[in-house]
Design a protein around this motif. Structure first.
Motif, PDB file in Angstrom:
ATOM      1  N   GLY A 198      46.971  17.825  72.039  1.00 31.63           N
ATOM      2  CA  GLY A 198      45.540  17.750  71.802  1.00 31.63           C
ATOM      3  C   GLY A 198      45.023  16.348  71.591  1.00 31.63           C
ATOM      4  O   GLY A 198      45.788  15.380  71.537  1.00 31.63           O
ATOM      5  N   MET A 212      33.171  17.469  72.904  1.00 33.57           N
ATOM      6  CA  MET A 212      34.201  18.448  73.245  1.00 33.57           C
ATOM      7  C   MET A 212      34.334  18.605  74.754  1.00 33.57           C
ATOM      8  O   MET A 212      35.449  18.707  75.287  1.00 33.57           O
ATOM      9  N   SER A 215      36.288  15.680  75.934  1.00 34.41           N
ATOM     10  CA  SER A 215      37.686  15.782  75.542  1.00 34.41           C
ATOM     11  C   SER A 215      38.427  16.802  76.403  1.00 34.41           C
ATOM     12  O   SER A 215      39.582  16.581  76.795  1.00 34.41           O
ATOM     13  N   ILE A 216      37.772  17.912  76.701  1.00 31.87           N
ATOM     14  CA  ILE A 216      38.395  18.935  77.561  1.00 31.87           C
ATOM     15  C   ILE A 216      38.680  18.363  78.950  1.00 31.87           C
ATOM     16  O   ILE A 216      39.747  18.596  79.526  1.00 31.87           O
ATOM     17  N   SER A 235      40.176  24.947  70.170  1.00 27.91           N
ATOM     18  CA  SER A 235      39.716  23.867  69.290  1.00 27.91           C
ATOM     19  C   SER A 235      40.113  24.184  67.862  1.00 27.91           C
ATOM     20  O   SER A 235      39.937  25.316  67.391  1.00 27.91           O
ATOM     21  N   THR A 251      40.704  19.163  70.230  1.00 25.17           N
ATOM     22  CA  THR A 251      40.678  19.978  71.435  1.00 25.17           C
ATOM     23  C   THR A 251      42.107  20.039  71.953  1.00 25.17           C
ATOM     24  O   THR A 251      42.766  19.005  72.073  1.00 25.17           O
ATOM     25  N   TYR A 312      40.478  27.918  63.858  1.00 27.92           N
ATOM     26  CA  TYR A 312      40.424  27.491  65.251  1.00 27.92           C
ATOM     27  C   TYR A 312      39.796  28.579  66.121  1.00 27.92           C
ATOM     28  O   TYR A 312      39.689  29.744  65.722  1.00 27.92           O
TER      29      TYR A 312
END
Length: 337
Positions: A198, A212, A215-216, A235, A251, A312
């Motif tokens: 991650g 996010m 980051s993905i 996440s 992530t 999460y």
């Protein structure tokens, strides 16, 4: 013994007195408001709020418990009409239209009965940006009971988050004709251990959606370069400061074996735990509805979170493979003690 009891009583009296003096210095009033821009004409948006019969489609509270009992008086859209609710998670209360200025403002009174009794004034403002765009503001004013004055500052983050969720759903209902948000509380389950790769991110809560997504993209690109296979993305929420509106999250992608990775990525492991599981079907933009339902469930059933294991959420549907957000499935896990 008598002298000891008198001393204890005196200490208690002094402590209570000091607490009351401190409370007297605090401002117990609050005025919470949030706004959103809706790409629809005023009349269409105004009607969604004025008509209490529409509230079950977008209410940030009723979406948590769609089976809650709701009673609407009159036609639901006139001065004096009311909307009462009662449920396990949402408690009970009644809201009433006090004044309606067509296309401009709505004033309401709200009386919460359970789990805590309180009264507030609710107000709505509708401003025409142009003929097809409307800015909606939802607010609530009130005064905390004397012994609860210290909670006044918490009203903005607590109620503000609910208003933000509701306004997002009003926007979708007006623009799309539906709200892609369905919640199913599965209950307490045995959550398995998960190893992952991650990227950890620190940002404001307003920035989460954009950071996010970025980051993905980085994470999935890295996985493709390293030929790493995965069937889901999730996440992990390490910290969420609702007052300062800051958060830290990771992530992640699940992995089968440990491996060496390069910065900014790292590897970690979610341990086995008992957890409250909530199934969410719908647009990821509304997944906060599932979290709100989960937190209400824990509070109602007096279940404590496990502060040693971060909560999460798991995304089981890829938007690239399924374009209809009403079919996206996610799972929220809140570890408990």
């Amino acid at each position: 013994m008598k002298k000891f009891l008198i001393t204890i009583l005196a200490v208690i009296v002094i402590a209570v007195g000091a607490f009351c003096i401190w409370l007297a210095t605090l401002d117990g009033s609050y005025d919470v408001k949030r706004s959103i821009t809706v790409n629809k004409a005023n009349g269409e948006v105004f009607g969604l709020v004025k008509d209490f019969n529409q509230w079950t489609s977008w209410s940030p509270w009723l979406c948590m418990e769609p089976d809650a009992k709701v009673d609407v008086t009159g036609n639901g859209a006139s001065v004096g009409d009311s909307y009462a609710w009662e449920g396990e998670l949402v408690g009970s209360g009644i809201m009433k239209h006090e004044n309606i200025n067509e296309g401009k403002t709505i004033d309401q009174s709200i009386h919460f009965l359970k789990p805590y009794e309180s009264k507030s004034n609710v107000y709505w403002e509708f401003n025409n940006v142009n003929d097809s765009v409307t800015e909606v503001t939802w607010g609530m004013k009130g005064e905390m009971p004397f012994m609860m004055r210290f909670m006044a500052k918490m009203m903005d983050p607590m109620i503000g988050m609910d208003f933000e969720r509701g306004l997002k759903m009003i926007k979708d209902l007006a623009e799309k004709g539906y709200v892609a948000s369905k919640i199913e509380i599965i209950g307490i389950v045995d959550a398995p251990s998960v190893s992952y790769i991650g990227e950890k991110t620190s940002c404001t809560m307003d920035e989460v959606s954009n950071t996010m997504k970025a980051s993905i993209t980085k994470l999935t690109t890295y996985a493709a370069e390293k030929s790493l296979s995965y069937d889901k993305i999730f996440s992990i929420y390490h910290t969420f400061d609702f007052v300062e509106k800051n958060c830290e999250y990771t992530t992640a992608l699940p992995i089968q074996d440990s491996l060496a990775v390069e910065a900014p990525f790292y590897t970690g492991k979610i341990p086995v735990s008992k957890a409250l599981k909530i199934k969410f079907t719908g647009d990821y933009e509304h997944i906060s509805n599932a979290w709100a339902a989960g937190m209400s469930y824990l509070q109602t059933h007096k279940v404590k979170e496990n502060d040693k294991i971060a909560p999460y959420e798991v995304y089981l549907t890829s938007p690239e493979l399924e374009p209809d957000e009403r079919k996206w499935i996610s799972e929220v896990y809140i570890p408990i003690k």
